[in-house]
Scaffold this motif. Structure first.
Motif, PDB file in Angstrom:
ATOM      1  N   GLU A 144       0.845  -1.206   0.000  1.00 46.17           N
ATOM      2  CA  GLU A 144       0.000   0.000   0.000  1.00 46.17           C
ATOM      3  C   GLU A 144       0.874   1.248   0.000  1.00 46.17           C
ATOM      4  OE1 GLU A 144      -2.261  -0.639   3.493  1.00 46.17           O
ATOM      5  OE2 GLU A 144      -3.639  -2.089   2.576  1.00 46.17           O
ATOM      6  N   SER A 145       1.990   1.215   0.765  1.00 44.89           N
ATOM      7  CA  SER A 145       2.909   2.362   0.803  1.00 44.89           C
ATOM      8  C   SER A 145       3.564   2.562  -0.561  1.00 44.89           C
ATOM      9  CB  SER A 145       3.984   2.144   1.870  1.00 44.89           C
ATOM     10  OG  SER A 145       3.407   1.963   3.145  1.00 44.89           O
ATOM     11  N   LEU A 146       3.943   1.474  -1.219  1.00 42.74           N
ATOM     12  CA  LEU A 146       4.564   1.575  -2.540  1.00 42.74           C
ATOM     13  C   LEU A 146       3.590   2.132  -3.571  1.00 42.74           C
ATOM     14  CD1 LEU A 146       6.539  -1.809  -2.607  1.00 42.74           C
ATOM     15  CD2 LEU A 146       7.486   0.500  -2.330  1.00 42.74           C
ATOM     16  N   GLU A 147       2.334   1.771  -3.409  1.00 40.77           N
ATOM     17  CA  GLU A 147       1.320   2.271  -4.356  1.00 40.77           C
ATOM     18  C   GLU A 147       1.177   3.788  -4.233  1.00 40.77           C
ATOM     19  OE1 GLU A 147      -3.411   1.567  -5.416  1.00 40.77           O
ATOM     20  OE2 GLU A 147      -2.351   0.178  -4.089  1.00 40.77           O
ATOM     21  N   LEU A 148       1.226   4.296  -2.997  1.00 42.57           N
ATOM     22  CA  LEU A 148       1.128   5.741  -2.785  1.00 42.57           C
ATOM     23  C   LEU A 148       2.338   6.479  -3.361  1.00 42.57           C
ATOM     24  CD1 LEU A 148      -0.201   5.732   0.903  1.00 42.57           C
ATOM     25  CD2 LEU A 148      -1.472   6.442  -1.134  1.00 42.57           C
ATOM     26  N   LEU A 149       3.466   5.789  -3.409  1.00 40.94           N
ATOM     27  CA  LEU A 149       4.701   6.410  -3.904  1.00 40.94           C
ATOM     28  C   LEU A 149       5.016   5.985  -5.340  1.00 40.94           C
ATOM     29  CD1 LEU A 149       6.878   5.781  -0.707  1.00 40.94           C
ATOM     30  CD2 LEU A 149       5.957   7.987  -1.442  1.00 40.94           C
ATOM     31  N   ASP A 150       4.035   5.397  -6.025  1.00 41.91           N
ATOM     32  CA  ASP A 150       4.288   4.790  -7.333  1.00 41.91           C
ATOM     33  C   ASP A 150       4.862   5.784  -8.339  1.00 41.91           C
ATOM     34  OD1 ASP A 150       3.945   2.562  -9.292  1.00 41.91           O
ATOM     35  OD2 ASP A 150       2.585   4.040 -10.208  1.00 41.91           O
ATOM     36  N   GLN A 151       4.301   6.979  -8.414  1.00 38.83           N
ATOM     37  CA  GLN A 151       4.766   7.946  -9.412  1.00 38.83           C
ATOM     38  C   GLN A 151       6.225   8.319  -9.172  1.00 38.83           C
ATOM     39  OE1 GLN A 151       2.309  11.421  -9.850  1.00 38.83           O
ATOM     40  NE2 GLN A 151       3.770  12.473 -11.181  1.00 38.83           N
ATOM     41  N   ARG A 152       6.606   8.582  -7.918  1.00 39.35           N
ATOM     42  CA  ARG A 152       7.991   8.954  -7.608  1.00 39.35           C
ATOM     43  C   ARG A 152       8.944   7.789  -7.872  1.00 39.35           C
ATOM     44  NH1 ARG A 152       8.276  11.385  -1.756  1.00 39.35           N
ATOM     45  NH2 ARG A 152      10.487  11.554  -2.361  1.00 39.35           N
TER      46      ARG A 152
END
Length: 528
Positions: free
Chosen positions: A379-387
């Motif tokens: 879930e954390s990686l999904e929130l940071l996906d664009q970066r």
């Protein structure tokens, strides 16, 4: 303290002992010492336990030297002086190999018996005349009667002194702790109490049970009676109650043990402590804690409301700045710079408000629940996906397990650690983060700031970024702490402070280690 036993004048003046001692000294000293040592071993002289580190030859040598000094005194007809000197040396703690407190009563009586027996053994070497031999035996008995009586009287005085010192220390300790002691004879209903106990109960005489119960607070009387009745069955008393001997009410705590005779309660012994001040402090602490909790709730509500209210004007500032930029393309270069700075300031203010809100939310009371850490990481990686895509980052996990955590807080921690790894990168080097885990038992974990547990989960986040100087390993977790300027790296300085707060909320710790240009490692320990 020395009271020499002397039944009559001339008690320690002898006709035969001096000559007997001289005969032993001149021709039989080694044999005399050997006899003393043999008798000491056979009769289990307690003093030998303190001399176990000596070999038998060494002990024989010591015995020979001591026996020589003793016999020299007798040979000079100075038996009285020898008793006085040996007892005074004992009292002054000038014994050669033992402390004076290590001497027990058996040492006195057994050692003098050994000396007397050894002297009697050599009387045949002194005389063959039966009458003279009997006189010599009587002189030996007279000498050691005085020696024993003087030594035992001194020993009793020492015991009295020690008991007096211990009693004084006990009374002082009771006064410091406001702790009184008592004994209660259940057959006669008579009680005895220490001075501090009478001070607590505000009485000059021991108080009987009936009178004592009359002074107990009416609301606590039945509880105390039930505790006493239960003690007669279990043998143990423990009770807290209020006491009203004067206008000022006291809170007392009692603990005691019951002694039985053939199943019948015979006697109770115990202590009573005045805990009035402690209860008052506990009540004050509880009140302050409730006030603090209420204040924290109000602050949290304020932070939440203020953050939402502040976000709206910031949003409008950015919106109108964008409109100005679009509608007035003819603005001068300086005008455009001003607009960019307005938008940048508003954006940084929005990030700061969001981080402050995240920090305040960590004060909410939450209980850990079983949760899959690998899912929380996803879930954390999904929130940071664009970066992650912009940086070309590679983030690898070894398959995190499920653990008892507060999910939304751990998600914040993961997100902040990964954001740091994506932010503090080396030019031209794609970010890489390795996330690993292992379990540790209690012996492998430092005790500092950690909740006690039988097992701990360790999570490590290792990146390949710019790192930092090792002496900054603690500073990076400070509130609003920054190691770089905003021109170098953006941020509010709250990310790692939030990570530490999350670790503390879980009863765990988070630590950092790094070297400049070699990346950083963040190690999280959570009790399981």
């Amino acid at each position: 303290m020395l009271n020499l036993y002397e039944a009559h004048k001339g008690m320690y003046q002898f006709r035969h002992l001096p000559q007997l001692a001289r005969i032993i000294l001149d021709g039989h000293l080694d044999e005399y010492a050997r006899q003393q040592y043999t008798l000491s071993v056979r009769l289990h002289l307690p003093l030998l336990q303190h001399l176990k580190h000596f070999s038998e030859p060494d002990l024989l040598q010591l015995t020979c030297r001591s026996a020589g000094e003793f016999l020299e005194s007798l040979a000079a007809n100075e038996g009285r002086a020898h008793i006085v000197a040996s007892v005074e040396r004992w009292l002054a703690n000038e014994l050669e190999f033992v402390d004076y407190l290590q001497i027990v009563v058996e040492d006195i009586t057994v050692l003098n018996h050994i000396r007397a027996e050894s002297l009697r053994h050599f009387i045949p070497f002194y005389t063959k005349d039966l009458a003279v031999a009997l006189e010599a035996v009587c002189e030996v008995e007279r000498f050691f009667m005085g020696y024993n009586t003087t030594s035992l009287a001194t020993f009793i005085d020492l015991l009295r002194q020690r008991l007096s010192q211990q009693e004084a220390q006990l009374l002082e300790a009771e006064a410091i702790a406001h702790l009184g002691s008592f004994t209660w004879d259940l057959r006669t209903n008579r009680t005895e109490s220490s001075p501090e106990m009478r001070l607590i109960l505000e009485t000059t005489e021991p108080v009987g049970l009936e009178r004592f119960l009359e002074l107990v607070h009416p609301d606590d009387g039945q509880h105390l009676k039930e505790s006493i009745a239960n003690a007669f069955a279990t043998g143990l008393l423990e009770c807290e109650f209020r006491y009203q001997a004067s206008e000022q009410e006291k809170t007392l705590w009692a603990k005691g043990i019951v002694y039985f005779d053939n199943g019948e309660p015979l006697r109770m012994a115990g202590v009573v402590q005045d805990i009035t001040e402690r209860k008052r402090m506990e009540a004050t602490l509880l009140r302050k804690t409730l006030e603090l909790e209420r204040s924290n709730e109000e602050l949290q509500q304020f932070a939440s409301v203020a953050s939402h209210d502040l976000k709206e004007p910031l949003r409008k500032i950015v919106l109108y700045a964008d409109l100005l930029e679009e509608e007035h393309a003819s603005l001068s270069g300086r005008g455009l710079q001003h607009l960019v700075r307005i938008k940048d300031g508003a954006r940084r203010m929005r990030h700061l408000i969001e981080d402050i809100l995240a920090w305040s939310s960590l004060n909410q009371r939450e209980e850990p629940v079983p949760a899959p850490l690998e899912k929380i990481l996803a879930e954390s990686l999904e929130l940071l996906d664009q970066r992650i895509r912009e940086k070309g980052a590679r983030i690898v996990s070894d398959g995190l397990p499920a653990a008892r955590v507060i999910p939304f807080q751990i998600r914040q921690l993961f997100q902040n650690l990964l954001s740091n790894a994506l932010k503090f990168t080396r030019p031209g080097v794609a970010p890489e983060v390795q996330i690993t885990h292992r379990y540790l038992d209690g012996a492998e974990v430092p005790a500092r700031r950690l909740s006690e547990a039988g097992r701990y989960l360790e999570l490590c986040f290792k990146d390949n970024g710019i790192g930092f100087e090792p002496h900054f390993a603690e500073k990076v977790f400070g509130l609003f702490s920054r190691l770089h300027t905003r021109a170098q790296f953006e941020g509010t300085g709250l990310g790692l402070a939030i990570c530490r707060k999350v670790a503390e909320n879980h009863g765990g710790i988070i630590e950092a280690s790094a070297q400049p240009g070699s990346g950083a490692t963040f190690r999280l320990l959570l009790p399981q």
